[in-house]
Write a protein that holds these residues in place. Structure first.
Motif, short mmCIF file in Angstrom:
data_model
loop_
_atom_site.label_atom_id
_atom_site.label_comp_id
_atom_site.label_asym_id
_atom_site.label_seq_id
_atom_site.Cartn_x
_atom_site.Cartn_y
_atom_site.Cartn_z
N LEU A 1 0.87 -1.18 0.00
CA LEU A 1 0.00 0.00 0.00
C LEU A 1 0.90 1.23 0.00
CD1 LEU A 1 -1.73 -2.29 1.66
CD2 LEU A 1 -3.20 -0.34 2.15
N ARG A 2 0.67 2.13 -0.93
CA ARG A 2 1.50 3.32 -1.03
C ARG A 2 0.65 4.57 -1.00
NH1 ARG A 2 4.59 0.64 0.48
NH2 ARG A 2 6.47 -0.28 -0.40
N ASP A 3 0.82 5.33 0.09
CA ASP A 3 0.21 6.65 0.13
C ASP A 3 -1.32 6.58 -0.03
OD1 ASP A 3 0.76 9.29 0.56
OD2 ASP A 3 0.80 9.81 -1.57
N VAL A 4 -1.91 5.54 0.54
CA VAL A 4 -3.34 5.32 0.32
C VAL A 4 -4.18 6.30 1.15
CG1 VAL A 4 -5.25 3.70 0.60
CG2 VAL A 4 -3.05 2.91 -0.27
N TYR A 5 -5.10 6.96 0.46
CA TYR A 5 -5.93 7.96 1.12
C TYR A 5 -7.40 7.62 0.94
CZ TYR A 5 -7.80 12.45 2.57
OH TYR A 5 -8.49 13.43 3.23
N LYS A 6 -8.12 7.67 2.05
CA LYS A 6 -9.57 7.44 1.98
C LYS A 6 -10.24 8.23 3.09
CE LYS A 6 -13.14 3.90 2.37
NZ LYS A 6 -13.88 4.45 1.23
N SER A 7 -11.29 8.95 2.73
CA SER A 7 -12.04 9.66 3.76
C SER A 7 -13.52 9.56 3.46
CB SER A 7 -11.62 11.13 3.80
OG SER A 7 -12.15 11.81 2.69
N TYR A 8 -14.30 9.66 4.51
CA TYR A 8 -15.76 9.78 4.35
C TYR A 8 -16.09 11.25 4.56
CZ TYR A 8 -15.69 4.72 5.06
OH TYR A 8 -15.44 3.37 4.97
N GLY A 9 -16.11 12.00 3.49
CA GLY A 9 -16.36 13.43 3.63
C GLY A 9 -15.15 14.12 4.25
N GLU A 10 -15.33 15.36 4.70
CA GLU A 10 -14.22 16.17 5.22
C GLU A 10 -13.70 15.64 6.54
OE1 GLU A 10 -12.73 19.45 4.20
OE2 GLU A 10 -13.24 18.33 2.39
N GLY A 11 -14.64 15.31 7.41
CA GLY A 11 -14.29 15.07 8.81
C GLY A 11 -13.55 13.79 9.08
N LEU A 12 -13.96 12.71 8.42
CA LEU A 12 -13.47 11.40 8.85
C LEU A 12 -12.49 10.81 7.84
CD1 LEU A 12 -13.73 9.33 11.09
CD2 LEU A 12 -15.61 8.30 9.82
N VAL A 13 -11.21 10.95 8.13
CA VAL A 13 -10.18 10.36 7.27
C VAL A 13 -9.80 9.01 7.87
CG1 VAL A 13 -7.87 10.65 6.31
CG2 VAL A 13 -9.33 12.65 6.67
N VAL A 14 -10.10 7.93 7.15
CA VAL A 14 -9.84 6.60 7.71
C VAL A 14 -8.52 6.01 7.23
CG1 VAL A 14 -12.22 5.98 8.24
CG2 VAL A 14 -11.32 5.56 5.95
N MET A 15 -8.02 6.48 6.09
CA MET A 15 -6.70 6.07 5.64
C MET A 15 -5.98 7.32 5.18
SD MET A 15 -7.94 2.66 3.59
CE MET A 15 -6.47 1.69 3.40
N ASP A 16 -4.99 7.73 5.97
CA ASP A 16 -4.36 9.03 5.75
C ASP A 16 -2.94 8.80 5.23
OD1 ASP A 16 -3.64 11.63 5.74
OD2 ASP A 16 -3.78 11.94 7.92
N HIS A 17 -2.83 8.71 3.90
CA HIS A 17 -1.54 8.47 3.25
C HIS A 17 -0.83 7.28 3.90
CE1 HIS A 17 -2.22 12.16 1.08
NE2 HIS A 17 -2.57 12.71 2.22
N LEU A 18 -1.55 6.17 3.90
CA LEU A 18 -1.12 4.96 4.60
C LEU A 18 -0.15 4.16 3.74
CD1 LEU A 18 -2.44 3.22 7.21
CD2 LEU A 18 -3.16 1.80 5.32
N ASN A 19 0.93 3.69 4.37
CA ASN A 19 1.87 2.79 3.71
C ASN A 19 1.94 1.50 4.49
OD1 ASN A 19 3.00 4.50 1.54
ND2 ASN A 19 3.57 5.79 3.28
N LEU A 20 1.91 0.39 3.78
CA LEU A 20 1.98 -0.89 4.46
C LEU A 20 2.47 -1.95 3.49
CD1 LEU A 20 1.19 -2.18 7.23
CD2 LEU A 20 -1.03 -2.72 6.23
N ASP A 21 3.34 -2.84 3.96
CA ASP A 21 3.84 -3.93 3.12
C ASP A 21 3.49 -5.25 3.77
OD1 ASP A 21 4.99 -2.21 1.35
OD2 ASP A 21 6.93 -2.18 2.38
#
Lengths: 273, 223
Positions: free
Chosen positions: A27-47
């Motif tokens: 996972l490289r720099d993965v970003y996911k949010s539900y609207g403005e307030g709730l960022v559930v994956m904030d530029h996530l990196n994982l191997d």
């Protein structure tokens, strides 16, 4: 060497294990949010390596389940990339809005959910053979043979013709695991699969997962059961606010966490036990 | 009350009653076939993601739910021919009015059934690699039908009762024949009681079946 019990014997694709981070999943720099307030994956990196068993822990709302749902293709990401077995799997900037790019790769991921998802109108056998027949094109005879094998290994032979309503919660989850394994996944995702179970049924499900672990199935597990996490994990990943705060072997994370936030979280949950 | 019951006069009218019963059964059965098939189609339309498909379908349902059935029948018989200059035979017209009415109510029953399928099952379908149409056919439809069945059957019985309304537009159904006999023989009490008994005898077994089905579903859920 004995034959694997649950995982169908198969070469591990063309994948060569990597001693460093692992390139089974990246996972490289993965970003996911539900609207403005709730960022559930904030530029996530994982191997992850092909024989890794990641257990993801963290406070609720930290994006643990989201990570699994994204990997399964149930939810999209808005940025970053995910590769699976060395191939591009999900691209947050692609036209399909961050859903899996390759259906064939997607079918190599299996998932078991917190709530019972056996189809109540179908018998155990029909639940098991539905997807292999409709998706993988197995004949009914082949699929039934395979289902018998899996159920026998899970000690559920006698339930072949039972309906889900006739099973206990633990049996339902074991059948759900068998149903996912029928498709011979390369990666299994477990989303709090024992959370809805009565305490006395938790072990039977965890035992099946331990059995899978012994057979080197790649797994990502989200659980609140820290004792189980410690037993099954090859690596524990602590997430908070959509980021990986700390990761390492279970012994290290549970006894000598480096980050204060990890320590704080563990003190809370372990105290509750 | 010193009314003297006399059922003897009815013996001469069995033939007429039988003819009326046949029309009633025909109306009820064909309306149910129409309602069961079109109802599912309409349900799918109301669940469509496009507003311009969903909206007219919902309007159709609301129209039939929010106006009296009697008015719908009268409207079909008198206004439809005037609007479109077509004259269809009375029984077909009755089937059309009752069938479309049932379509609207059944669509709602189906919709409730589809929406009762747990969200997690849809996720599981994705995880198993089923395509959207396979998901609808193998997972959603069978579960939705099961949930909807008692309501569909109850709607079916109610359309049997509602079919009596067509007597007002001179379709010779059981109710209409009964009314004629009652007037001719000056025996409304005996005639209408018998007619009521016939409707009752037709509906009760189905109503019982619905109860049995519901009990069975409850115990299945309780397990």
């Amino acid at each position: 060497m004995t034959a694997p019990l649950l995982v169908a014997a198969q070469p591990q694709a063309s994948f060569v294990p990597d001693s460093a981070g692992g390139d089974f999943i990246q996972l490289r720099d993965v970003y996911k949010s539900y609207g403005e307030g709730l960022v559930v994956m904030d530029h996530l990196n994982l191997d992850m390596r092909a024989d890794d068993r990641l257990v993801i822990i963290g406070p609720s709302g930290s994006g643990k389940s989201s990570l699994l749902r994204v990997m399964m293709g149930l939810e999209s990401i808005q940025g970053g990339t995910i590769s699976f077995q060395g191939k591009s799997y999900i691209d947050g900037n692609a036209r399909n809005h961050g859903k899996p790019l390759d259906v064939r790769l997607q079918t190599q991921v299996g998932m078991v959910f917190q709530h019972y998802t056996l189809f109540p109108h179908l018998s155990v056998l029909s639940n098991l053979i539905l997807a292999p027949m409709k998706v993988h094109g197995l004949s009914k005879v082949q699929a039934t043979e395979k289902a018998r094998l899996f159920l026998a290994r899970l000690g559920l032979e006698s339930k072949l013709n039972a309906y889900p309503s006739q099973l206990s919660g633990g049996q339902k989850q074991r059948v759900a695991i068998a149903r996912a394994l029928m498709l011979e996944p390369k990666l299994m995702l477990f989303d709090e699969v024992t959370s809805a179970l009565d305490p006395e049924m938790v072990t039977e499900v965890q035992n099946v997962m331990m059995q899978l672990a012994e057979e080197k199935m790649a797994m990502i597990i989200v659980t609140h059961d820290m004792h189980f996490a410690r037993n099954i994990a090859s690596r524990v990943v602590f997430c908070a606010n959509g980021k990986v705060v700390e990761q390492g072997p279970p012994a290290q994370i549970f006894t000598q966490p480096k980050e204060p936030r990890t320590r704080e979280f563990l003190e809370k949950v372990l105290h509750l036990d | 009350m010193n009314y003297q019951f006399d059922f003897h006069f009815l013996t001469g009218n069995f033939g007429a009653l039988w003819e009326g019963l046949k029309v009633t059964l025909q109306l009820a059965l064909v309306s149910n076939v129409v309602g069961l098939i079109l109802g599912f189609g309409l349900c799918l339309l109301t669940l469509n993601r496009w507003f311009f498909i969903r909206w007219p379908a919902q309007l159709f349902i609301e129209f039939f739910r929010c106006t009296p059935a009697l008015l719908q029948i009268v409207w079909f018989f008198y206004c439809l021919p005037m609007l479109f200059n077509v004259f269809i035979d009375p029984i077909t017209m009755g089937v059309l009015a009752l069938g479309l009415n049932l379509t609207a109510f059944n669509a709602e029953a189906y919709r409730a059934g589809v929406q009762a399928v747990p969200r997690e099952h849809l996720d599981a379908c994705v995880a198993l690699g089923l395509r959207p149409w396979q998901r609808t056919l193998y997972v959603i439809l069978p579960q939705a039908l099961r949930t909807a069945l008692p309501v569909l059957m109850t709607n079916g019985i109610s359309i049997l009762q509602q079919s009596a309304l067509v007597a007002i537009v001179a379709v010779a159904d059981l109710m209409y024949v009964g009314k004629s006999i009652a007037t001719e023989a000056y025996r409304p009490l005996e005639t209408y009681s018998l007619i009521a008994l016939i409707y009752f005898a037709l509906s009760l077994p189905i109503a019982q079946l619905v109860q049995w089905l519901e009990r069975r579903q409850d115990t299945a859920l309780a397990r």
